[in-house]
Scaffold this motif. Structure first.
Motif, PDB file in Angstrom:
ATOM      1  N   THR A 139      -1.244 -21.446 -11.651  1.00  0.00           N
ATOM      2  CA  THR A 139      -0.936 -20.984 -12.995  1.00  0.00           C
ATOM      3  C   THR A 139      -0.561 -19.512 -12.959  1.00  0.00           C
ATOM      4  O   THR A 139      -1.227 -18.710 -12.295  1.00  0.00           O
ATOM      5  CB  THR A 139      -2.150 -21.191 -13.916  1.00  0.00           C
ATOM      6  N   TYR A 140       0.488 -19.160 -13.645  1.00  0.00           N
ATOM      7  CA  TYR A 140       0.902 -17.749 -13.682  1.00  0.00           C
ATOM      8  C   TYR A 140      -0.209 -16.909 -14.292  1.00  0.00           C
ATOM      9  O   TYR A 140      -0.845 -17.286 -15.268  1.00  0.00           O
ATOM     10  CB  TYR A 140       2.180 -17.581 -14.512  1.00  0.00           C
ATOM     11  N   THR A 141      -0.454 -15.767 -13.685  1.00  0.00           N
ATOM     12  CA  THR A 141      -1.453 -14.844 -14.201  1.00  0.00           C
ATOM     13  C   THR A 141      -0.926 -13.419 -14.127  1.00  0.00           C
ATOM     14  O   THR A 141      -0.311 -13.048 -13.111  1.00  0.00           O
ATOM     15  CB  THR A 141      -2.779 -14.939 -13.426  1.00  0.00           C
ATOM     16  N   PRO A 142      -1.149 -12.624 -15.148  1.00  0.00           N
ATOM     17  CA  PRO A 142      -0.707 -11.219 -15.116  1.00  0.00           C
ATOM     18  C   PRO A 142      -1.490 -10.394 -14.100  1.00  0.00           C
ATOM     19  O   PRO A 142      -1.122  -9.255 -13.818  1.00  0.00           O
ATOM     20  CB  PRO A 142      -0.958 -10.728 -16.539  1.00  0.00           C
ATOM     21  N   TYR A 143      -2.562 -10.972 -13.527  1.00  0.00           N
ATOM     22  CA  TYR A 143      -3.373 -10.253 -12.545  1.00  0.00           C
ATOM     23  C   TYR A 143      -2.896 -10.500 -11.111  1.00  0.00           C
ATOM     24  O   TYR A 143      -3.509  -9.987 -10.168  1.00  0.00           O
ATOM     25  CB  TYR A 143      -4.839 -10.678 -12.657  1.00  0.00           C
ATOM     26  N   LEU A 144      -1.813 -11.257 -10.942  1.00  0.00           N
ATOM     27  CA  LEU A 144      -1.380 -11.629  -9.598  1.00  0.00           C
ATOM     28  C   LEU A 144      -1.094 -10.412  -8.727  1.00  0.00           C
ATOM     29  O   LEU A 144      -1.500 -10.358  -7.563  1.00  0.00           O
ATOM     30  CB  LEU A 144      -0.139 -12.526  -9.674  1.00  0.00           C
ATOM     31  N   GLN A 145      -0.403  -9.421  -9.264  1.00  0.00           N
ATOM     32  CA  GLN A 145      -0.060  -8.256  -8.459  1.00  0.00           C
ATOM     33  C   GLN A 145      -1.317  -7.509  -8.004  1.00  0.00           C
ATOM     34  O   GLN A 145      -1.408  -7.068  -6.850  1.00  0.00           O
ATOM     35  CB  GLN A 145       0.857  -7.321  -9.235  1.00  0.00           C
ATOM     36  N   LYS A 146      -2.295  -7.387  -8.887  1.00  0.00           N
ATOM     37  CA  LYS A 146      -3.540  -6.722  -8.509  1.00  0.00           C
ATOM     38  C   LYS A 146      -4.268  -7.509  -7.429  1.00  0.00           C
ATOM     39  O   LYS A 146      -4.832  -6.925  -6.482  1.00  0.00           O
ATOM     40  CB  LYS A 146      -4.448  -6.556  -9.734  1.00  0.00           C
ATOM     41  N   LEU A 147      -4.271  -8.829  -7.547  1.00  0.00           N
ATOM     42  CA  LEU A 147      -4.925  -9.652  -6.532  1.00  0.00           C
ATOM     43  C   LEU A 147      -4.215  -9.541  -5.192  1.00  0.00           C
ATOM     44  O   LEU A 147      -4.866  -9.471  -4.135  1.00  0.00           O
ATOM     45  CB  LEU A 147      -4.954 -11.114  -6.990  1.00  0.00           C
ATOM     46  N   ILE A 174      -3.980  -7.449   0.402  1.00  0.00           N
ATOM     47  CA  ILE A 174      -3.306  -6.628   1.417  1.00  0.00           C
ATOM     48  C   ILE A 174      -4.248  -5.523   1.900  1.00  0.00           C
ATOM     49  O   ILE A 174      -4.322  -5.232   3.103  1.00  0.00           O
ATOM     50  CB  ILE A 174      -2.005  -6.027   0.855  1.00  0.00           C
ATOM     51  N   TYR A 175      -4.987  -4.936   0.982  1.00  0.00           N
ATOM     52  CA  TYR A 175      -5.898  -3.843   1.340  1.00  0.00           C
ATOM     53  C   TYR A 175      -6.986  -4.333   2.292  1.00  0.00           C
ATOM     54  O   TYR A 175      -7.261  -3.678   3.314  1.00  0.00           O
ATOM     55  CB  TYR A 175      -6.530  -3.254   0.078  1.00  0.00           C
ATOM     56  N   ILE A 176      -7.612  -5.475   1.983  1.00  0.00           N
ATOM     57  CA  ILE A 176      -8.698  -5.938   2.847  1.00  0.00           C
ATOM     58  C   ILE A 176      -8.164  -6.475   4.173  1.00  0.00           C
ATOM     59  O   ILE A 176      -8.885  -6.466   5.173  1.00  0.00           O
ATOM     60  CB  ILE A 176      -9.597  -6.985   2.146  1.00  0.00           C
ATOM     61  N   LYS A 177      -6.906  -6.903   4.206  1.00  0.00           N
ATOM     62  CA  LYS A 177      -6.297  -7.283   5.477  1.00  0.00           C
ATOM     63  C   LYS A 177      -6.065  -6.044   6.335  1.00  0.00           C
ATOM     64  O   LYS A 177      -6.255  -6.071   7.555  1.00  0.00           O
ATOM     65  CB  LYS A 177      -4.971  -7.997   5.227  1.00  0.00           C
ATOM     66  N   PHE A 224      -7.653  -2.974   5.863  1.00  0.00           N
ATOM     67  CA  PHE A 224      -8.917  -2.256   6.081  1.00  0.00           C
ATOM     68  C   PHE A 224     -10.094  -3.214   5.841  1.00  0.00           C
ATOM     69  O   PHE A 224     -10.825  -3.071   4.848  1.00  0.00           O
ATOM     70  CB  PHE A 224      -9.025  -1.056   5.136  1.00  0.00           C
ATOM     71  N   PRO A 225     -10.300  -4.178   6.721  1.00  0.00           N
ATOM     72  CA  PRO A 225     -11.360  -5.178   6.471  1.00  0.00           C
ATOM     73  C   PRO A 225     -12.749  -4.587   6.369  1.00  0.00           C
ATOM     74  O   PRO A 225     -13.599  -5.126   5.660  1.00  0.00           O
ATOM     75  CB  PRO A 225     -11.234  -6.128   7.673  1.00  0.00           C
ATOM     76  N   ALA A 226     -12.987  -3.484   7.056  1.00  0.00           N
ATOM     77  CA  ALA A 226     -14.313  -2.859   7.002  1.00  0.00           C
ATOM     78  C   ALA A 226     -14.608  -2.276   5.625  1.00  0.00           C
ATOM     79  O   ALA A 226     -15.767  -2.074   5.268  1.00  0.00           O
ATOM     80  CB  ALA A 226     -14.425  -1.766   8.064  1.00  0.00           C
ATOM     81  N   GLU A 227     -13.565  -1.993   4.862  1.00  0.00           N
ATOM     82  CA  GLU A 227     -13.731  -1.361   3.555  1.00  0.00           C
ATOM     83  C   GLU A 227     -13.574  -2.342   2.400  1.00  0.00           C
ATOM     84  O   GLU A 227     -13.423  -1.933   1.251  1.00  0.00           O
ATOM     85  CB  GLU A 227     -12.722  -0.217   3.413  1.00  0.00           C
ATOM     86  N   LYS A 280     -15.176 -14.176  -0.743  1.00  0.00           N
ATOM     87  CA  LYS A 280     -16.104 -13.824   0.334  1.00  0.00           C
ATOM     88  C   LYS A 280     -15.673 -14.439   1.664  1.00  0.00           C
ATOM     89  O   LYS A 280     -15.743 -13.798   2.721  1.00  0.00           O
ATOM     90  CB  LYS A 280     -17.524 -14.266  -0.025  1.00  0.00           C
ATOM     91  N   LYS A 281     -15.236 -15.687   1.624  1.00  0.00           N
ATOM     92  CA  LYS A 281     -14.792 -16.345   2.858  1.00  0.00           C
ATOM     93  C   LYS A 281     -13.541 -15.681   3.404  1.00  0.00           C
ATOM     94  O   LYS A 281     -13.374 -15.546   4.627  1.00  0.00           O
ATOM     95  CB  LYS A 281     -14.533 -17.832   2.594  1.00  0.00           C
ATOM     96  N   ASP A 282     -12.658 -15.248   2.514  1.00  0.00           N
ATOM     97  CA  ASP A 282     -11.434 -14.573   2.935  1.00  0.00           C
ATOM     98  C   ASP A 282     -11.772 -13.260   3.648  1.00  0.00           C
ATOM     99  O   ASP A 282     -11.190 -12.929   4.687  1.00  0.00           O
ATOM    100  CB  ASP A 282     -10.551 -14.302   1.722  1.00  0.00           C
ATOM    101  N   VAL A 283     -12.719 -12.516   3.095  1.00  0.00           N
ATOM    102  CA  VAL A 283     -13.132 -11.253   3.711  1.00  0.00           C
ATOM    103  C   VAL A 283     -13.726 -11.505   5.096  1.00  0.00           C
ATOM    104  O   VAL A 283     -13.401 -10.808   6.072  1.00  0.00           O
ATOM    105  CB  VAL A 283     -14.150 -10.508   2.815  1.00  0.00           C
ATOM    106  N   ILE A 284     -14.587 -12.519   5.207  1.00  0.00           N
ATOM    107  CA  ILE A 284     -15.191 -12.848   6.504  1.00  0.00           C
ATOM    108  C   ILE A 284     -14.109 -13.211   7.522  1.00  0.00           C
ATOM    109  O   ILE A 284     -14.121 -12.725   8.660  1.00  0.00           O
ATOM    110  CB  ILE A 284     -16.189 -14.012   6.354  1.00  0.00           C
ATOM    111  N   ASN A 285     -13.148 -14.043   7.116  1.00  0.00           N
ATOM    112  CA  ASN A 285     -12.079 -14.443   8.032  1.00  0.00           C
ATOM    113  C   ASN A 285     -11.275 -13.239   8.515  1.00  0.00           C
ATOM    114  O   ASN A 285     -10.908 -13.149   9.697  1.00  0.00           O
ATOM    115  CB  ASN A 285     -11.148 -15.447   7.354  1.00  0.00           C
ATOM    116  N   MET A 286     -10.997 -12.320   7.606  1.00  0.00           N
ATOM    117  CA  MET A 286     -10.213 -11.145   7.977  1.00  0.00           C
ATOM    118  C   MET A 286     -11.006 -10.220   8.904  1.00  0.00           C
ATOM    119  O   MET A 286     -10.443  -9.631   9.840  1.00  0.00           O
ATOM    120  CB  MET A 286      -9.757 -10.396   6.730  1.00  0.00           C
ATOM    121  N   ARG A 287     -12.298 -10.097   8.658  1.00  0.00           N
ATOM    122  CA  ARG A 287     -13.123  -9.253   9.529  1.00  0.00           C
ATOM    123  C   ARG A 287     -13.246  -9.857  10.931  1.00  0.00           C
ATOM    124  O   ARG A 287     -13.159  -9.134  11.933  1.00  0.00           O
ATOM    125  CB  ARG A 287     -14.507  -9.063   8.904  1.00  0.00           C
TER     126      ARG A 287
END
Length: 261
Positions: free
Chosen positions: A148-156, A161-164, A166-169, A200-207
């Motif tokens: 579903t289109y969301t106006p928050y897509l760009q922020k997400l 991209i940021y956690i990819k 800088f995964p530690a941050e 949370k799972k995405d962050v773990i995978n990237m780390r």
């Protein structure tokens, strides 16, 4: 290869729009429709909900009007000497768009290059950007699972991209929700729905992916790598690493060192 004639982004028609072109126009038309509308192409009726794209070829009859209130869209009239990319896209049929903001930015940049960049760079820049734009449209059109289109897509996307990078941050779920201007529960739902994986799972995978990279490309100690990947607890890191890779960090390094030799 491509010639930009004219266009606009976030074009708003207050009180609605009712446009009829019984003979079409002499160029391609790209519409990014951001209001609920009725669209006719070659007498075929389409009920279009936000956000949809459509490419209408030259000399094709079309008309459209919005259902209620104001009408907003992005639009681009362009000519193409080669249709290789266009032939891969749905033509004269609307398809859902999940990332309208990036498409708007490409159209905006195309108009800038077309109006204000001198040759020989103008033609090169226009060709490159049109190809990127069409490739993005191709990816959107071929997606099997639509979100579903969301106006928050760009922020997400910016967050991911940021956690990819800088995964530690990577921020906590609550902090990430706050950064996006969302409640925690809605952020968790929207992130999973948009990317197909819980935050949370995405962050773990990237780390863990970053840990694997460091294990095979540096001589840093495992303790250093644990810290660089954002872990404060070694046991926590070892458990997650083995769950994902089925080996310990030491074994992973040894296996890949053997392969590289």
């Amino acid at each position: 290869m491509y010639n930009i004639l004219k266009g606009g982004i976030f074009a708003r028609h207050y009180g609605g729009l009712n446009l009829k072109r019984p003979h079409g126009i002499n160029s391609y038309l790209l519409l990014i429709i951001k209001s609920e509308s009725i669209l006719y192409v070659n007498d075929t009726k389409h009920h279009v909900t936000p956000v949809n794209a459509i490419i209408i070829p030259p000399n094709t009859p079309y008309s459209y009007y919005n259902i209620d209130g104001d009408y907003t869209d992005d639009w681009l009239h362009f000519e193409a000497s080669s249709t290789d990319l266009l032939d891969k896209l749905p033509i004269s049929v609307p398809f859902q768009i999940t990332n309208a903001s990036i498409l708007s930015s490409y159209i905006n940049q195309l108009l800038w290059e077309n109006y204000y960049t001198d040759e020989p760079f103008k033609t090169k820049h226009v060709d490159y950007i049109v190809e990127i734009l069409l490739n993005h449209l191709y990816v959107e059109a071929k997606q099997e699972k639509k979100v579903t289109y969301t106006p928050y897509l760009q922020k997400l996307q910016q967050l991911r991209i940021y956690i990819k990078t800088f995964p530690a941050e990577a921020p906590s779920s609550q902090d990430a929700a706050t950064q996006c201007g969302l409640s925690l529960s809605y952020f968790q739902h929207l992130y999973s729905e948009t990317f197909g994986i819980p935050y949370k799972k995405d962050v773990i995978n990237m780390r863990i992916a970053y840990a694997k990279e460091l294990l095979t490309s540096t001589e840093n100690s495992i303790s250093d790598i644990i810290y660089l990947c954002g872990y404060q607890n070694q046991i926590h890191f070892f458990r997650q690493f083995k769950e994902i890779t089925n080996v310990t960090p030491k074994n992973y390094r040894e296996i890949h060192a053997t392969k590289s030799n």
